[in-house]
Scaffold this motif. Structure first.
Motif, mmCIF file in Angstrom:
data_model
loop_
_atom_site.group_PDB
_atom_site.id
_atom_site.type_symbol
_atom_site.label_atom_id
_atom_site.label_comp_id
_atom_site.label_asym_id
_atom_site.label_seq_id
_atom_site.Cartn_x
_atom_site.Cartn_y
_atom_site.Cartn_z
ATOM 1 N N GLN A 82 0.833 -1.208 0.000
ATOM 2 C CA GLN A 82 0.000 0.000 0.000
ATOM 3 C C GLN A 82 0.866 1.257 0.000
ATOM 4 O O GLN A 82 0.588 2.210 -0.738
ATOM 5 N N ILE A 83 1.922 1.247 0.795
ATOM 6 C CA ILE A 83 2.840 2.390 0.832
ATOM 7 C C ILE A 83 3.541 2.549 -0.510
ATOM 8 O O ILE A 83 3.705 3.666 -1.009
ATOM 9 N N GLU A 84 3.925 1.445 -1.105
ATOM 10 C CA GLU A 84 4.543 1.482 -2.438
ATOM 11 C C GLU A 84 3.595 2.144 -3.440
ATOM 12 O O GLU A 84 3.995 3.009 -4.216
ATOM 13 N N LEU A 85 2.335 1.751 -3.412
ATOM 14 C CA LEU A 85 1.341 2.334 -4.313
ATOM 15 C C LEU A 85 1.181 3.833 -4.059
ATOM 16 O O LEU A 85 1.188 4.633 -4.993
ATOM 17 N N LEU A 86 1.066 4.226 -2.796
ATOM 18 C CA LEU A 86 0.935 5.647 -2.461
ATOM 19 C C LEU A 86 2.120 6.464 -2.968
ATOM 20 O O LEU A 86 1.947 7.600 -3.398
ATOM 21 N N SER A 87 3.292 5.877 -2.921
ATOM 22 C CA SER A 87 4.498 6.617 -3.303
ATOM 23 C C SER A 87 4.646 6.793 -4.816
ATOM 24 O O SER A 87 5.510 7.542 -5.262
ATOM 25 N N THR A 88 3.809 6.126 -5.599
ATOM 26 C CA THR A 88 3.940 6.210 -7.058
ATOM 27 C C THR A 88 3.363 7.486 -7.650
ATOM 28 O O THR A 88 3.770 7.913 -8.719
ATOM 29 N N ASP A 89 2.392 8.103 -6.952
ATOM 30 C CA ASP A 89 1.742 9.298 -7.496
ATOM 31 C C ASP A 89 1.116 10.092 -6.360
ATOM 32 O O ASP A 89 0.290 9.569 -5.614
ATOM 33 N N GLY A 90 1.518 11.350 -6.247
ATOM 34 C CA GLY A 90 0.995 12.218 -5.188
ATOM 35 C C GLY A 90 -0.507 12.384 -5.227
ATOM 36 O O GLY A 90 -1.130 12.688 -4.202
ATOM 37 N N MET A 91 -1.113 12.169 -6.384
ATOM 38 C CA MET A 91 -2.558 12.346 -6.485
ATOM 39 C C MET A 91 -3.325 11.204 -5.804
ATOM 40 O O MET A 91 -4.527 11.308 -5.602
ATOM 41 N N LEU A 92 -2.637 10.143 -5.433
ATOM 42 C CA LEU A 92 -3.273 9.066 -4.669
ATOM 43 C C LEU A 92 -3.321 9.386 -3.174
ATOM 44 O O LEU A 92 -4.048 8.752 -2.421
ATOM 45 N N VAL A 93 -2.538 10.377 -2.766
ATOM 46 C CA VAL A 93 -2.385 10.693 -1.346
ATOM 47 C C VAL A 93 -3.378 11.774 -0.928
ATOM 48 O O VAL A 93 -3.522 12.796 -1.600
ATOM 49 N N LYS A 94 -4.046 11.533 0.191
ATOM 50 C CA LYS A 94 -4.972 12.520 0.737
ATOM 51 C C LYS A 94 -4.187 13.768 1.104
ATOM 52 O O LYS A 94 -3.080 13.696 1.606
ATOM 53 N N ARG A 95 -4.795 14.890 0.883
ATOM 54 C CA ARG A 95 -4.141 16.159 1.156
ATOM 55 C C ARG A 95 -5.141 17.152 1.730
ATOM 56 O O ARG A 95 -6.336 16.924 1.588
ATOM 57 N N PRO A 96 -4.656 18.180 2.339
ATOM 58 C CA PRO A 96 -3.264 18.503 2.625
ATOM 59 C C PRO A 96 -2.718 17.638 3.759
ATOM 60 O O PRO A 96 -3.469 17.011 4.499
ATOM 61 N N ILE A 97 -1.409 17.653 3.869
ATOM 62 C CA ILE A 97 -0.726 17.001 4.990
ATOM 63 C C ILE A 97 0.143 18.069 5.644
ATOM 64 O O ILE A 97 0.855 18.801 4.952
ATOM 65 N N LEU A 98 0.048 18.146 6.946
ATOM 66 C CA LEU A 98 0.897 19.064 7.703
ATOM 67 C C LEU A 98 1.811 18.217 8.573
ATOM 68 O O LEU A 98 1.342 17.426 9.388
ATOM 69 N N VAL A 99 3.109 18.379 8.366
ATOM 70 C CA VAL A 99 4.089 17.570 9.079
ATOM 71 C C VAL A 99 4.917 18.459 9.993
ATOM 72 O O VAL A 99 5.522 19.431 9.544
ATOM 73 N N GLY A 100 4.914 18.099 11.270
ATOM 74 C CA GLY A 100 5.737 18.782 12.258
ATOM 75 C C GLY A 100 6.623 17.774 12.954
ATOM 76 O O GLY A 100 6.605 16.582 12.630
ATOM 77 N N GLU A 101 7.365 18.235 13.919
ATOM 78 C CA GLU A 101 8.298 17.352 14.621
ATOM 79 C C GLU A 101 7.590 16.148 15.235
ATOM 80 O O GLU A 101 8.053 15.028 15.120
ATOM 81 N N ASN A 102 6.458 16.391 15.879
ATOM 82 C CA ASN A 102 5.719 15.306 16.541
ATOM 83 C C ASN A 102 4.286 15.191 16.044
ATOM 84 O O ASN A 102 3.455 14.567 16.697
#
Length: 122
Positions: A82-102
């Motif tokens: 599943q992670i491999e599939l997600l990494s193939t195209d950003g349009m498969l990934v839910k957005r937005p994503i906010l990434v912080g330290e924790n």
């Protein structure tokens, strides 16, 4: 702290999230998910940090998700596939994503984002 804001600039939800970040004076580096899709290692880290199941990272309302019939494929795939599939195209990934330290937030729900600090910083 500066965050990474992963978005698709044409997405209305991403625009709302960006406006919210700006309005609340939260510093971030913007990353276009279409031009620079998340890597497998990033996705593994974010999924782990978020505490959410991997299925929450799929853009289930996206055209590509439907075209590839991902809904029917996921039950037969392990997490690495599943992670491999997600990494193939950003349009498969839910957005937005906010990434912080924790923190990793997927999708924009103002109440969830606000509960992390709002104007005082997430």
């Amino acid at each position: 702290m500066k965050y990474i804001f992963i978005c698709y600039p044409r997405c209305t939800t991403c625009k709302k999230a960006k406006d919210w970040l700006d309005k609340n004076n939260i510093e971030y580096d913007e990353r276009n998910i279409k031009e620079n899709n998340p890597s497998k290692s990033e996705l593994k880290e974010w999924i782990s940090k978020s505490g959410k199941p991997i299925k929450k990272f799929f853009n289930t309302s996206g055209t590509l998700y439907r075209e590839l019939n991902v809904k029917d494929k996921l039950p037969n795939m392990n997490e690495d596939e599943q992670i491999e599939l997600l990494s193939t195209d950003g349009m498969l990934v839910k957005r937005p994503i906010l990434v912080g330290e924790n923190t990793v937030l997927v999708g924009f729900k103002e109440d969830a984002w606000s509960s992390l600090g709002g104007k005082d910083g997430i």
